[in-house]
Design a protein around this motif. Structure first.
Motif, PDB file in Angstrom:
ATOM      1  N   LYS A 142       0.799  -1.218   0.000  1.00  0.00           N
ATOM      2  CA  LYS A 142       0.000   0.000   0.000  1.00  0.00           C
ATOM      3  C   LYS A 142       0.839   1.280   0.000  1.00  0.00           C
ATOM      4  CE  LYS A 142      -4.182  -1.878   0.375  1.00  0.00           C
ATOM      5  NZ  LYS A 142      -5.202  -1.773  -0.721  1.00  0.00           N
ATOM      6  N   THR A 143       2.038   1.246   0.576  1.00  0.00           N
ATOM      7  CA  THR A 143       2.759   2.503   0.825  1.00  0.00           C
ATOM      8  C   THR A 143       4.111   2.661   0.136  1.00  0.00           C
ATOM      9  OG1 THR A 143       3.867   1.674   2.835  1.00  0.00           O
ATOM     10  CG2 THR A 143       1.660   2.637   3.095  1.00  0.00           C
ATOM     11  N   TYR A 144       4.741   1.562  -0.259  1.00  0.00           N
ATOM     12  CA  TYR A 144       6.092   1.695  -0.829  1.00  0.00           C
ATOM     13  C   TYR A 144       6.049   2.375  -2.199  1.00  0.00           C
ATOM     14  CZ  TYR A 144       8.981  -0.906   2.506  1.00  0.00           C
ATOM     15  OH  TYR A 144       9.695  -1.303   3.617  1.00  0.00           O
ATOM     16  N   SER A 145       7.050   3.196  -2.432  1.00  0.00           N
ATOM     17  CA  SER A 145       7.172   3.860  -3.730  1.00  0.00           C
ATOM     18  C   SER A 145       7.608   2.849  -4.781  1.00  0.00           C
ATOM     19  CB  SER A 145       8.210   4.980  -3.645  1.00  0.00           C
ATOM     20  OG  SER A 145       9.506   4.433  -3.427  1.00  0.00           O
ATOM     21  N   LEU A 146       7.502   3.253  -6.028  1.00  0.00           N
ATOM     22  CA  LEU A 146       7.935   2.404  -7.139  1.00  0.00           C
ATOM     23  C   LEU A 146       9.410   2.036  -6.985  1.00  0.00           C
ATOM     24  CD1 LEU A 146       6.958   1.202  -9.876  1.00  0.00           C
ATOM     25  CD2 LEU A 146       7.875   3.251 -10.960  1.00  0.00           C
ATOM     26  N   GLU A 147      10.209   3.005  -6.592  1.00  0.00           N
ATOM     27  CA  GLU A 147      11.644   2.782  -6.434  1.00  0.00           C
ATOM     28  C   GLU A 147      11.939   1.780  -5.316  1.00  0.00           C
ATOM     29  OE1 GLU A 147      15.760   5.333  -5.586  1.00  0.00           O
ATOM     30  OE2 GLU A 147      13.814   6.349  -5.675  1.00  0.00           O
ATOM     31  N   LYS A 148      11.239   1.910  -4.192  1.00  0.00           N
ATOM     32  CA  LYS A 148      11.468   0.990  -3.068  1.00  0.00           C
ATOM     33  C   LYS A 148      11.015  -0.428  -3.412  1.00  0.00           C
ATOM     34  CE  LYS A 148      11.006   2.154   1.248  1.00  0.00           C
ATOM     35  NZ  LYS A 148      10.449   2.622   2.549  1.00  0.00           N
ATOM     36  N   LEU A 149       9.914  -0.545  -4.133  1.00  0.00           N
ATOM     37  CA  LEU A 149       9.455  -1.863  -4.561  1.00  0.00           C
ATOM     38  C   LEU A 149      10.456  -2.494  -5.522  1.00  0.00           C
ATOM     39  CD1 LEU A 149       5.625  -1.295  -5.106  1.00  0.00           C
ATOM     40  CD2 LEU A 149       6.676  -2.816  -3.416  1.00  0.00           C
ATOM     41  N   ASN A 150      10.965  -1.701  -6.455  1.00  0.00           N
ATOM     42  CA  ASN A 150      11.991  -2.201  -7.374  1.00  0.00           C
ATOM     43  C   ASN A 150      13.184  -2.751  -6.610  1.00  0.00           C
ATOM     44  OD1 ASN A 150      10.655  -1.564  -9.766  1.00  0.00           O
ATOM     45  ND2 ASN A 150      11.613   0.459  -9.952  1.00  0.00           N
ATOM     46  N   ASN A 151      13.564  -2.037  -5.569  1.00  0.00           N
ATOM     47  CA  ASN A 151      14.749  -2.401  -4.796  1.00  0.00           C
ATOM     48  C   ASN A 151      14.572  -3.747  -4.085  1.00  0.00           C
ATOM     49  OD1 ASN A 151      17.348  -1.908  -3.630  1.00  0.00           O
ATOM     50  ND2 ASN A 151      16.330  -1.352  -1.733  1.00  0.00           N
ATOM     51  N   ILE A 152      13.429  -3.927  -3.406  1.00  0.00           N
ATOM     52  CA  ILE A 152      13.263  -5.184  -2.661  1.00  0.00           C
ATOM     53  C   ILE A 152      13.011  -6.361  -3.603  1.00  0.00           C
ATOM     54  CG2 ILE A 152      12.411  -3.973  -0.616  1.00  0.00           C
ATOM     55  CD1 ILE A 152       9.625  -5.098  -1.263  1.00  0.00           C
ATOM     56  N   LEU A 153      12.329  -6.124  -4.729  1.00  0.00           N
ATOM     57  CA  LEU A 153      12.097  -7.206  -5.684  1.00  0.00           C
ATOM     58  C   LEU A 153      13.400  -7.644  -6.346  1.00  0.00           C
ATOM     59  CD1 LEU A 153       8.779  -6.023  -7.364  1.00  0.00           C
ATOM     60  CD2 LEU A 153       9.075  -7.932  -5.790  1.00  0.00           C
ATOM     61  N   SER A 154      14.278  -6.678  -6.575  1.00  0.00           N
ATOM     62  CA  SER A 154      15.580  -6.985  -7.161  1.00  0.00           C
ATOM     63  C   SER A 154      16.486  -7.693  -6.161  1.00  0.00           C
ATOM     64  CB  SER A 154      16.245  -5.692  -7.640  1.00  0.00           C
ATOM     65  OG  SER A 154      17.549  -5.955  -8.132  1.00  0.00           O
ATOM     66  N   LYS A 155      16.573  -7.161  -4.941  1.00  0.00           N
ATOM     67  CA  LYS A 155      17.481  -7.707  -3.925  1.00  0.00           C
ATOM     68  C   LYS A 155      16.993  -9.022  -3.336  1.00  0.00           C
ATOM     69  CE  LYS A 155      18.073  -4.552  -0.826  1.00  0.00           C
ATOM     70  NZ  LYS A 155      18.628  -3.873   0.402  1.00  0.00           N
ATOM     71  N   TYR A 156      15.721  -9.073  -2.966  1.00  0.00           N
ATOM     72  CA  TYR A 156      15.221 -10.207  -2.209  1.00  0.00           C
ATOM     73  C   TYR A 156      14.443 -11.226  -3.043  1.00  0.00           C
ATOM     74  CZ  TYR A 156      16.322  -7.030   1.647  1.00  0.00           C
ATOM     75  OH  TYR A 156      16.956  -6.187   2.514  1.00  0.00           O
ATOM     76  N   GLY A 157      13.940 -10.799  -4.209  1.00  0.00           N
ATOM     77  CA  GLY A 157      13.266 -11.736  -5.100  1.00  0.00           C
ATOM     78  C   GLY A 157      14.157 -12.129  -6.255  1.00  0.00           C
ATOM     79  N   GLU A 158      15.269 -11.419  -6.396  1.00  0.00           N
ATOM     80  CA  GLU A 158      16.252 -11.637  -7.466  1.00  0.00           C
ATOM     81  C   GLU A 158      15.615 -11.587  -8.858  1.00  0.00           C
ATOM     82  OE1 GLU A 158      19.869 -14.117  -6.002  1.00  0.00           O
ATOM     83  OE2 GLU A 158      18.098 -15.257  -5.385  1.00  0.00           O
ATOM     84  N   PHE A 159      14.661 -10.643  -9.011  1.00  0.00           N
ATOM     85  CA  PHE A 159      14.088 -10.365 -10.320  1.00  0.00           C
ATOM     86  C   PHE A 159      15.033  -9.448 -11.084  1.00  0.00           C
ATOM     87  CE2 PHE A 159      10.192 -11.342  -7.888  1.00  0.00           C
ATOM     88  CZ  PHE A 159       9.605 -12.268  -8.733  1.00  0.00           C
ATOM     89  N   GLN A 160      15.359  -9.801 -12.300  1.00  0.00           N
ATOM     90  CA  GLN A 160      16.295  -8.994 -13.088  1.00  0.00           C
ATOM     91  C   GLN A 160      15.640  -7.721 -13.610  1.00  0.00           C
ATOM     92  OE1 GLN A 160      18.032 -11.513 -16.108  1.00  0.00           O
ATOM     93  NE2 GLN A 160      19.374 -12.537 -14.630  1.00  0.00           N
ATOM     94  N   ASN A 161      14.352  -7.795 -13.913  1.00  0.00           N
ATOM     95  CA  ASN A 161      13.620  -6.622 -14.394  1.00  0.00           C
ATOM     96  C   ASN A 161      12.356  -6.428 -13.545  1.00  0.00           C
ATOM     97  OD1 ASN A 161      15.269  -5.983 -16.849  1.00  0.00           O
ATOM     98  ND2 ASN A 161      14.638  -8.068 -17.382  1.00  0.00           N
ATOM     99  N   PRO A 162      12.516  -5.861 -12.352  1.00  0.00           N
ATOM    100  CA  PRO A 162      11.383  -5.760 -11.428  1.00  0.00           C
ATOM    101  C   PRO A 162      10.425  -4.611 -11.722  1.00  0.00           C
ATOM    102  CG  PRO A 162      13.316  -4.780 -10.437  1.00  0.00           C
ATOM    103  CD  PRO A 162      13.760  -5.343 -11.759  1.00  0.00           C
ATOM    104  N   GLN A 163      10.813  -3.714 -12.639  1.00  0.00           N
ATOM    105  CA  GLN A 163      10.022  -2.497 -12.870  1.00  0.00           C
ATOM    106  C   GLN A 163       8.587  -2.796 -13.280  1.00  0.00           C
ATOM    107  OE1 GLN A 163      12.980  -3.121 -14.234  1.00  0.00           O
ATOM    108  NE2 GLN A 163      14.382  -1.572 -13.399  1.00  0.00           N
ATOM    109  N   ARG A 164       8.406  -3.783 -14.149  1.00  0.00           N
ATOM    110  CA  ARG A 164       7.060  -4.116 -14.626  1.00  0.00           C
ATOM    111  C   ARG A 164       6.195  -4.621 -13.471  1.00  0.00           C
ATOM    112  NH1 ARG A 164       4.682  -8.678 -15.686  1.00  0.00           N
ATOM    113  NH2 ARG A 164       6.635  -9.821 -15.396  1.00  0.00           N
ATOM    114  N   ILE A 165       6.789  -5.422 -12.599  1.00  0.00           N
ATOM    115  CA  ILE A 165       6.061  -5.972 -11.451  1.00  0.00           C
ATOM    116  C   ILE A 165       5.688  -4.855 -10.485  1.00  0.00           C
ATOM    117  CG2 ILE A 165       6.146  -7.624  -9.545  1.00  0.00           C
ATOM    118  CD1 ILE A 165       8.380  -9.081 -11.161  1.00  0.00           C
ATOM    119  N   SER A 166       6.653  -4.009 -10.195  1.00  0.00           N
ATOM    120  CA  SER A 166       6.420  -2.900  -9.257  1.00  0.00           C
ATOM    121  C   SER A 166       5.357  -1.951  -9.769  1.00  0.00           C
ATOM    122  CB  SER A 166       7.721  -2.122  -9.025  1.00  0.00           C
ATOM    123  OG  SER A 166       8.720  -2.963  -8.512  1.00  0.00           O
ATOM    124  N   ARG A 167       5.429  -1.632 -11.051  1.00  0.00           N
ATOM    125  CA  ARG A 167       4.477  -0.696 -11.655  1.00  0.00           C
ATOM    126  C   ARG A 167       3.057  -1.253 -11.573  1.00  0.00           C
ATOM    127  NH1 ARG A 167       6.653  -0.550 -16.245  1.00  0.00           N
ATOM    128  NH2 ARG A 167       8.196   1.032 -15.682  1.00  0.00           N
TER     129      ARG A 167
END
Length: 309
Positions: A142-167
């Motif tokens: 509900k509260t994380y910014s697009l940038e913060k979501l990108n960061n955790i999906l990349s670091k902890y989910g090891e998604f190479q292109n997390p932007q689409r998921i975050s958006r």
């Protein structure tokens, strides 16, 4: 005594960390008590066990089964291990024979729908191991910014292109409240590997798992006695890589340092450091073991150790 589920690598853990039946042992992830009960069966009446779990329900529900003066349970995160032990009894530090940590989500947490860990149940996105904490998976959605979501999906989910998921999450966050809401948002990606990585990223962020593990590893050097054993069971590459590097180097950065004679300055003995994978037999009995890796190491037996944190 009985435990509620079959703990992963029980035989291997007990065979490797119990090197003194009169010693002090620590189960940093008590859960349903499997490893703790196993340790209690192996140690003598003079032995001691300290069990930790940040989940209030694990401590309340499962310690009720124990009527044993050798065990002392603490409802706290293992990142606070050294502080709690020091406050309890100062001479425990540098006198512990063995430490076990079974990382990840406990069977109880996964199988309890209201905890929101599993995609098998439709319930509020929670994922807190410690229910006294404010941050939940729903709060992140509900509260994380697009940038913060990108960061955790990349670091902890090891998604190479997390932007689409975050958006997609940000654009639809007002409609996401439950586990099934999140699963249905990614129908085209509705495969177990994708969803597991997505839920893993959220869970690690909620519980600050990687930072807690780093603190546990660093503190272990100050807690184990010379010749003490450290056993860590991990379930994904982020944890395992961190443990592997720490065992090799003795520091979180994974930088191997040498003395003037070319000796590795790690406080751990490479000779006794090993990696163990689950057997087909164990996986058939306990599906949770399929992604598990057990790493075991031992501090040098000489009295003076050098801590490189």
């Amino acid at each position: 005594m009985k435990y509620l589920h079959l703990p992963v690598f029980l035989t291997e853990v007990l065979e490797n960390i119990i090197n003194d039946i009169n010693g002090i042992y620590i189960d940093t992830t008590f859960g349903s008590g499997g490893h703790s009960f196993g340790i209690l069966k192996k140690i003598s009446n003079q032995g001691k066990l300290f069990a930790f779990d940040q989940d209030q329900f694990a401590i309340i529900k499962n310690t009720n089964q124990i009527c044993d003066k050798r065990i002392r349970c603490f409802n706290d995160n293992f990142k606070n291990l050294q502080k709690i032990l020091k406050n309890y009894k100062k001479n425990i530090l540098k006198n512990v024979s063995g430490i076990i940590a079974d990382l990840g989500v406990s069977s109880y947490q996964i199988d309890t729908p209201s905890r929101g860990f599993s995609i098998r149940f439709n319930n509020i996105l929670d994922m807190r191991m410690d229910l006294s904490k404010n941050k939940s998976a729903l709060n992140i959605i509900k509260t994380y910014s697009l940038e913060k979501l990108n960061n955790i999906l990349s670091k902890y989910g090891e998604f190479q292109n997390p932007q689409r998921i975050s958006r997609k999450i940000v654009l639809n966050r007002q409609f996401i409240n439950t586990t099934l809401d999140l699963v249905n948002l990614f129908k085209r990606n509705n495969n177990m590997k994708f969803l597991s990585r997505l839920f893993q990223a959220l869970r690690i962020e909620v519980n600050d798992e990687i930072n807690a593990l780093k603190k546990l590893l660093k503190q272990s050097i100050n807690i184990l006695k010379p010749g003490g054993k450290l056993a860590i069971i991990s379930y994904h590459s982020l944890e395992d890589r961190l443990v592997k590097n720490f065992f090799q180097s003795g520091n979180i950065q994974g930088i191997i340092r040498y003395d003037k004679k070319g000796n590795n300055l790690s406080p751990f003995n490479k000779k006794y450091t090993q990696r163990i994978f689950p057997t087909k037999k164990e996986i058939s009995k306990n599906n949770r073991a399929r992604s598990a890796i057990l790493r075991i190491t031992q501090t040098h037996k000489r009295k003076k150790e050098r801590s490189l944190n």
